[in-house]
Design a protein around this motif. Structure first.
Motif, mmCIF file in Angstrom:
data_model
loop_
_atom_site.group_PDB
_atom_site.id
_atom_site.type_symbol
_atom_site.label_atom_id
_atom_site.label_comp_id
_atom_site.label_asym_id
_atom_site.label_seq_id
_atom_site.Cartn_x
_atom_site.Cartn_y
_atom_site.Cartn_z
ATOM 1 N N ASN A 1 0.824 -1.204 0.000
ATOM 2 C CA ASN A 1 0.000 0.000 0.000
ATOM 3 C C ASN A 1 0.863 1.261 0.000
ATOM 4 N N SER A 2 1.866 1.279 0.872
ATOM 5 C CA SER A 2 2.749 2.452 0.960
ATOM 6 C C SER A 2 3.506 2.660 -0.341
ATOM 7 N N ASP A 3 3.998 1.577 -0.921
ATOM 8 C CA ASP A 3 4.780 1.668 -2.154
ATOM 9 C C ASP A 3 3.951 2.212 -3.302
ATOM 10 N N ILE A 4 2.717 1.729 -3.426
ATOM 11 C CA ILE A 4 1.854 2.192 -4.514
ATOM 12 C C ILE A 4 1.592 3.688 -4.392
ATOM 13 N N TYR A 5 1.257 4.149 -3.194
ATOM 14 C CA TYR A 5 0.931 5.569 -3.041
ATOM 15 C C TYR A 5 2.159 6.466 -3.153
ATOM 16 N N LEU A 6 3.326 5.973 -2.757
ATOM 17 C CA LEU A 6 4.546 6.743 -2.970
ATOM 18 C C LEU A 6 4.800 6.936 -4.459
ATOM 19 N N ARG A 7 4.584 5.879 -5.241
ATOM 20 C CA ARG A 7 4.786 5.974 -6.684
ATOM 21 C C ARG A 7 3.769 6.922 -7.306
ATOM 22 N N ILE A 8 2.532 6.859 -6.833
ATOM 23 C CA ILE A 8 1.493 7.743 -7.368
ATOM 24 C C ILE A 8 1.858 9.198 -7.105
ATOM 25 N N GLU A 9 2.298 9.497 -5.881
ATOM 26 C CA GLU A 9 2.649 10.867 -5.531
ATOM 27 C C GLU A 9 3.763 11.413 -6.414
ATOM 28 N N ARG A 10 4.696 10.550 -6.786
ATOM 29 C CA ARG A 10 5.852 11.000 -7.561
ATOM 30 C C ARG A 10 5.517 11.258 -9.024
ATOM 31 N N ILE A 11 4.483 10.614 -9.525
ATOM 32 C CA ILE A 11 4.238 10.714 -10.971
ATOM 33 C C ILE A 11 2.860 11.252 -11.331
ATOM 34 N N ILE A 12 2.072 11.659 -10.331
ATOM 35 C CA ILE A 12 0.689 12.027 -10.621
ATOM 36 C C ILE A 12 0.586 13.272 -11.509
ATOM 37 N N GLU A 13 1.540 14.161 -11.411
ATOM 38 C CA GLU A 13 1.503 15.366 -12.242
ATOM 39 C C GLU A 13 2.036 15.078 -13.643
ATOM 40 N N GLY A 14 1.180 15.192 -14.626
ATOM 41 C CA GLY A 14 1.590 15.015 -16.013
ATOM 42 C C GLY A 14 1.980 13.599 -16.378
ATOM 43 N N ALA A 15 1.509 12.634 -15.626
ATOM 44 C CA ALA A 15 1.905 11.249 -15.891
ATOM 45 C C ALA A 15 1.055 10.620 -16.990
ATOM 46 N N ASP A 16 1.676 9.691 -17.685
ATOM 47 C CA ASP A 16 0.979 8.931 -18.717
ATOM 48 C C ASP A 16 0.206 7.795 -18.052
ATOM 49 N N SER A 17 -1.070 7.599 -18.448
ATOM 50 C CA SER A 17 -1.917 6.612 -17.784
ATOM 51 C C SER A 17 -1.361 5.201 -17.898
ATOM 52 N N ARG A 18 -0.783 4.864 -19.048
ATOM 53 C CA ARG A 18 -0.228 3.524 -19.217
ATOM 54 C C ARG A 18 0.977 3.309 -18.296
ATOM 55 N N GLU A 19 1.779 4.358 -18.138
ATOM 56 C CA GLU A 19 2.950 4.247 -17.271
ATOM 57 C C GLU A 19 2.523 4.083 -15.814
ATOM 58 N N ILE A 20 1.473 4.789 -15.416
ATOM 59 C CA ILE A 20 0.974 4.665 -14.049
ATOM 60 C C ILE A 20 0.491 3.245 -13.782
ATOM 61 N N MET A 21 -0.252 2.688 -14.742
ATOM 62 C CA MET A 21 -0.750 1.328 -14.577
ATOM 63 C C MET A 21 0.413 0.346 -14.444
ATOM 64 N N LYS A 22 1.465 0.564 -15.230
ATOM 65 C CA LYS A 22 2.645 -0.307 -15.137
ATOM 66 C C LYS A 22 3.267 -0.231 -13.752
ATOM 67 N N LEU A 23 3.316 0.973 -13.180
ATOM 68 C CA LEU A 23 3.931 1.148 -11.875
ATOM 69 C C LEU A 23 3.108 0.483 -10.772
#
Length: 228
Positions: A69-91
């Protein structure tokens, strides 16, 4: 501080020993006596840390889920601005996959009434809802969470059984093909109530070959499944 490190080390050894055993036997076949023998700790040490074998499994699963849970939300916080949806799903998938091999053998363990598999799906769904609210991803986080959980948890089981022939692309392609077929059957069943049952009976024991009018995403038909 020294004592804390010693406690953490002991717990780590016991947890890793349990995981190693779960790769070759179900939890209900694991005995505390054998676990202690393999971990090189005595039963008194074990019971100072855990009330039972099931308590150990629950605490281990809960720790891994918290890390996920912590890892997923840390990754989201780092890439949420201007991120590509496919890249987010991969992460998100990568976050689950990093602890997936351990969670696979713990997926039936229940923590306060919900098994690990369900909790992973809820974690994924929660993250996807956050992303959906920002407009980055689609509007069906629940379905996407089911798909992610299925692929990430079931693939290691497939890979373990198939061995060197395991191929993630083939596994995911098969899911797409079977989903396409099943979708076509469901569409037909809306027009003819008996269609779903009859079509599934027709295809039982056969490869997932789409009906003549159905074309898969890649323009072909699903391959015959290999004997398990």
């Amino acid at each position: 501080m020294v004592e804390d490190k010693r406690i953490l080390r002991t717990r780590h050894i016991i947890e890793q020993t349990l995981l190693g055993m779960l790769y070759v036997m179900p939890l209900d076949k694991v005995s505390v006596t054998e676990l202690c023998r393999r971990a090189h700790v005595d039963r008194g040490t074990f019971y100072r840390h855990y009330a039972s074998r099931d308590d150990l499994a629950e605490k281990l699963a809960e720790r891994l889920l918290d890390e996920l849970n912590s890892d997923i939300y840390l990754r989201i916080e780092r890439i949420i601005e201007g991120a590509d949806s496919r890249e987010i799903m991969k992460l998100i998938i990568r976050s689950i996959d990093e602890v997936g091999s351990d969670l696979v053998v713990l997926q039936d363990v229940e923590i306060r009434g919900k098994d690990v598999r369900t909790r992973i799906r809820h974690i994924a769904e929660g993250a996807l809802r956050v992303l959906s609210s920002t407009g980055i991803l689609g509007e069906d986080p629940e379905t996407e969470a089911w798909a992610i959980t299925t692929i990430v948890l079931d693939y290691p089981l497939y890979a373990a059984e198939i061995g060197r022939r395991a191929n993630p692309g083939t596994f995911i392609m098969a899911i797409h093909e079977i989903t396409d077929l099943y979708y076509s059957i469901l569409i037909q069943s809306q027009k003819q109530p008996e269609a779903l049952g009859s079509r599934l009976r027709e295809t039982r024991g056969q490869g997932p070959t789409p009906p003549p009018s159905h074309t898969t995403r890649r323009g072909g038909t699903a391959p015959e499944p290999k004997a398990r």
